[in-house]
Design an enzyme around this catalytic site. Structure first.
Site, PDB file in Angstrom:
ATOM      1  N   SER A 502       0.822  -1.261   0.175  1.00  0.00           N
ATOM      2  CA  SER A 502      -0.152  -0.159  -0.097  1.00  0.00           C
ATOM      3  C   SER A 502       0.795   1.291   0.021  1.00  0.00           C
ATOM      4  O   SER A 502       1.362   1.717  -0.948  1.00  0.00           O
ATOM      5  CB  SER A 502      -0.847  -0.184   1.238  1.00  0.00           C
ATOM      6  OG  SER A 502      -1.810   0.964   1.089  1.00  0.00           O
ATOM      7  N   ASP A 513      10.217   5.951  -9.902  1.00  0.00           N
ATOM      8  CA  ASP A 513      10.090   6.857 -10.920  1.00  0.00           C
ATOM      9  C   ASP A 513      11.142   7.904 -11.376  1.00  0.00           C
ATOM     10  O   ASP A 513      11.359   8.460 -12.111  1.00  0.00           O
ATOM     11  CB  ASP A 513       8.595   6.987 -10.937  1.00  0.00           C
ATOM     12  CG  ASP A 513       7.687   6.051 -11.039  1.00  0.00           C
ATOM     13  OD1 ASP A 513       8.476   4.765 -11.764  1.00  0.00           O
ATOM     14  OD2 ASP A 513       6.669   5.992 -10.868  1.00  0.00           O
ATOM     15  N   LYS A 528      -0.621  -4.111  -3.430  1.00  0.00           N
ATOM     16  CA  LYS A 528      -2.212  -3.918  -2.990  1.00  0.00           C
ATOM     17  C   LYS A 528      -2.128  -2.378  -3.346  1.00  0.00           C
ATOM     18  O   LYS A 528      -1.581  -1.397  -2.752  1.00  0.00           O
ATOM     19  CB  LYS A 528      -2.241  -4.056  -1.468  1.00  0.00           C
ATOM     20  CG  LYS A 528      -3.995  -3.637  -1.081  1.00  0.00           C
ATOM     21  CD  LYS A 528      -4.133  -3.592   0.382  1.00  0.00           C
ATOM     22  CE  LYS A 528      -5.591  -3.000   0.881  1.00  0.00           C
ATOM     23  NZ  LYS A 528      -5.683  -1.574   0.327  1.00  0.00           N
TER      24      LYS A 528
END
Length: 716
Positions: A502, A513, A528
């Site tokens: 999560s 990124d 998740k």
């Protein structure tokens, strides 16, 4: 206008809440196959109109407000039909294919029935479940008196979750016979192992154990377990059954959507708070009826004891050393929790099967206590190491147990409210003062938490820009961003595992990124990437003119997406460099769950790149790491044990010959001892002082340090 008419026209106005505790029965038995087929199912549960009303309301909410926007139609009805059978009988010990065929008229009509206020299928099938449990108990009483031949060559397929249903009652009885034989053999081996251990202990202790541990024969213990299972099934009321049925429906939309009965809803908050006044462990029940340790709360009695670990199974509980342990196999989880919880500073004795074990057990004592908040926060340390040139440098290590935030303090405007990002900010400022060369963030046991904290923590390592994208059930997207000035600008390594989920995945994915950090650890994180809304049904029931407790629903409303466009759902976040660990094989990922939402992608967000050469650097770092791991005897030993754990997990057939099964036990015992030694040394190393034995033996953390040293060298 009648209340029913009002109900029908208002039922689609609301959103929902809930998290169900699933009752997973394991046993059922029978005396005569032909007799059973003729016996009628008697309804004993008091079903009222309110239960049908709640089902109708819940179905409308989940169909219209869940992220998938899938209407409750014939297709969903078919899935619900199968799912409810599996929910009640996950190991296929109760029902037969004949039963399924007899209920076939419901298969495509459950949507119509529920919307029309009919829930007969849910309660009729549950009554059949109770009847089978009673018949199995009678079957067991007869068969246990006859006994078994344990010298005969035979085996038992003990993991039937994916097996076909028995064709009829005759075939089911044959299955029951083998299951019964396997259970008796299990307790024979437990007694045999314990007696062997007693020969190494003093006579006084041996005499005490003879009175307590061997007070019942294997046959008596098996029959007690069967009787207990039947009693728990019989004790369930209409709301308990409704919870099972509606959770079967919501689970078809995704595994994180559930219905919660009023009793479960009321216990939920109490359980969450009282879980910190006990042993400090998060429990779950597996398909075999075992209560498994899913997570140890940092700073709690269980974690501090070092006697129990993630994946261990609790099979019995007692309140005193001399007391006969209460068998909790097949016991509903809420009842197990009640036995384990207790007053502060009192002792509880747990009989456990260590992770990866099927026979060898041990009894441990844990003193109940409160888990202090300060023990659950992030912790840091600075260590001195040699760089690639032999020069002394400092590395900072931060253990991040969860993305915590005191929302109550935040809402009050408390300037000192507790939050992860605030705590880590101070640690990073201290790192800067101490001229730390690089930081390692340990997220291996971080299951998530506050989205805001994930965003704020990311902001400590980047200057500005988007962090995560959110796509709602309405199809809208938005990029959550921060424009804070970066607090720490030195190289970063993030250590993650399959348990990282999560919010952990949002943070790790964002740094990856931005090319701001190197991710190391298990191949992927948990996966998740969904958001759940929790909403009580009582206000809606009052609005509709009714006056009863209705429980709650929890359903998924949105998905997380990285700024690169890909979702974190299902696939998780991949590590740049894989480091072997037990968590890679003992943990279940999102993709392993039934009806988990699929991975997809949306548009990318424009963002800054901090290290344009990081891909080339990672190639170099990966090669160096792989070479080290291949030459490290401890990693070689770990790889060997991981392979053995995989083999045990994939072994679904066990011997019913006592001597063959005893050999299996001996092999498991050796594996457990090796696994326990390795596994405990690789947990939470970042929390310990640098000279602690656990920190020295934490293979993953130590390799992460070496990767960081190599990483720093590439900047020179």
């Amino acid at each position: 206008m009648s209340k029913n008419y009002l109900f029908l026209n208002k039922k689609l106005l609301l959103s929902s809440i809930g998290s169900a505790v699933l009752l997973i029965p394991i046993f059922s038995h029978i005396v005569s196959a032909k007799e059973q087929e003729k016996q009628p199912v008697k309804k004993t549960i008091n079903v009222e109109s309110k239960h049908a009303d709640i089902a109708r309301l819940a179905a409308g909410i989940i169909a219209n407000h869940h992220y998938k926007k899938a209407q409750f139609n014939d297709d969903i009805s078919k899935k619900l039909f199968q799912q409810y059978f599996k929910k009640l009988d996950p190991q296929k010990y109760y029902f037969t294919q004949d039963d399924i065929n007899q209920f076939a008229e419901y298969e495509t009509n459950l949507d119509d029935d529920v919307y029309a206020g009919r829930v007969d299928f849910a309660y009729t099938l549950y009554e059949l479940l109770k009847e089978r449990a009673n018949q199995y108990e009678q079957f067991a009483k007869v068969q246990l008196k006859k006994g078994f031949d344990f010298n005969k060559k035979d085996d038992f397929f003990n993991n039937r979750a994916k097996a076909a249903w028995c064709k009829d009652m005759s075939e089911l009885q044959r299955l029951w016979y083998k299951r019964l034989k396997s259970d008796v053999l299990y307790w024979r081996l437990v007694d045999r192992a314990r007696k062997e251990e007693l020969t190494k202990e003093d006579k006084k202790k041996a005499q005490q154990d003879e009175k307590v541990f061997f007070a019942k024969t294997p046959e008596e213990r098996v029959l007690k377990r069967i009787s207990m299972s039947r009693h728990y099934l019989t004790d369930k009321d209409a709301f308990d059954v409704l919870q099972l049925f509606l959770s079967s429906l919501t689970n078809i939309y995704d595994p994180h959507s559930d219905y919660m009965s009023p009793a479960t809803q009321n216990d939920f908050q109490v359980a969450m708070s009282l879980s910190l006044v006990g042993i400090g462990a998060v429990l779950q029940q597996d398909l075999n009826g075992y209560t498994k340790i899913r997570e140890l709360i940092k700073g709690g009695p269980a974690e501090k004891s070092k006697l129990i670990g993630v994946g261990d199974r609790i099979i019995a509980v007692s309140q005193a050393k001399e007391e006969q342990p209460v068998d909790i196999i097949d016991m509903p989880l809420n009842n197990v929790v009640k036995l384990i919880r207790g007053k502060k500073n009192t002792d509880v004795y747990l009989t456990i099967l260590p992770a990866g074990e099927n026979v060898k057990q041990k009894i441990i004592m844990i003193t109940r206590n409160e888990v202090e908040i300060k023990d659950s926060g992030a912790s840091s340390k600075i260590i001195n190491v040699k760089d690639s040139q032999g020069k002394d440098i400092k590395l900072g290590i931060i253990n991040v147990p969860s993305f915590y935030r005191n929302n109550a303090g935040f809402s009050r405007g408390d300037e000192n409210f507790k939050s992860l990002s605030r705590d880590v900010k101070q640690m990073l400022l201290h790192f800067n003062t101490e001229k730390v060369a690089g930081a390692i963030l340990d997220l291996r046991l971080n299951g998530g938490g506050s989205l805001e904290e994930a965003i704020d923590l990311t902001g400590l390592f980047i200057e500005s820009g988007p962090v995560v994208q959110i796509k709602t059930s309405k199809g809208t997207t938005g990029a959550e961003s921060r424009s804070d000035v970066a607090i720490f600008t030195k190289p970063v390594v993030v250590l993650q595992s399959k348990l990282s989920a999560s919010a952990s995945e949002i943070f790790a994915g964002a740094l990856q990124d931005y090319k701001r950090a190197v991710l190391v650890g298990d191949k992927t994180t948990h996966g998740k990437g969904t958001v759940q809304t929790v909403f009580g049904l009582n206000p809606l029931i009052r609005y509709l003119g009714f006056n009863y407790e209705a429980g709650a629903l929890k359903y998924t409303t949105a998905k997380f997406y990285r700024i690169s466009g890909g979702s974190t759902q299902n696939l998780g976040v991949s590590s740049d460099i894989v480091i072997p660990s037990f968590t890679s094989v003992i943990s279940q990922g999102e993709k392993d769950l039934d009806y988990a939402l699929k991975w997809d992608s949306i548009s990318k967000q424009k963002h800054k790149v901090y290290d344009k050469d990081i891909t080339q650097k990672i190639t170099i770092l990966k090669k160096k790491s792989q070479d080290r791991i291949a030459k490290n005897p401890k990693f070689q030993e770990l790889e060997k044990e991981i392979k053995r754990v995989k083999e045990l997990r994939n072994k679904n057939i066990i011997s019913l010959n006592e001597e063959e099964r005893w050999k299996e036990y001996k092999a498991e015992k050796d594996l457990e001892e090796q696994q326990e030694k390795i596994f405990k040394s690789t947990q939470k190393g970042g929390e310990n002082k640098d000279n602690d034995e656990a920190s020295k033996n934490d293979l993953q953390l130590n390799e992460a340090k070496k990767i960081m040293i190599d990483y720093l060298a590439l900047f020179k």
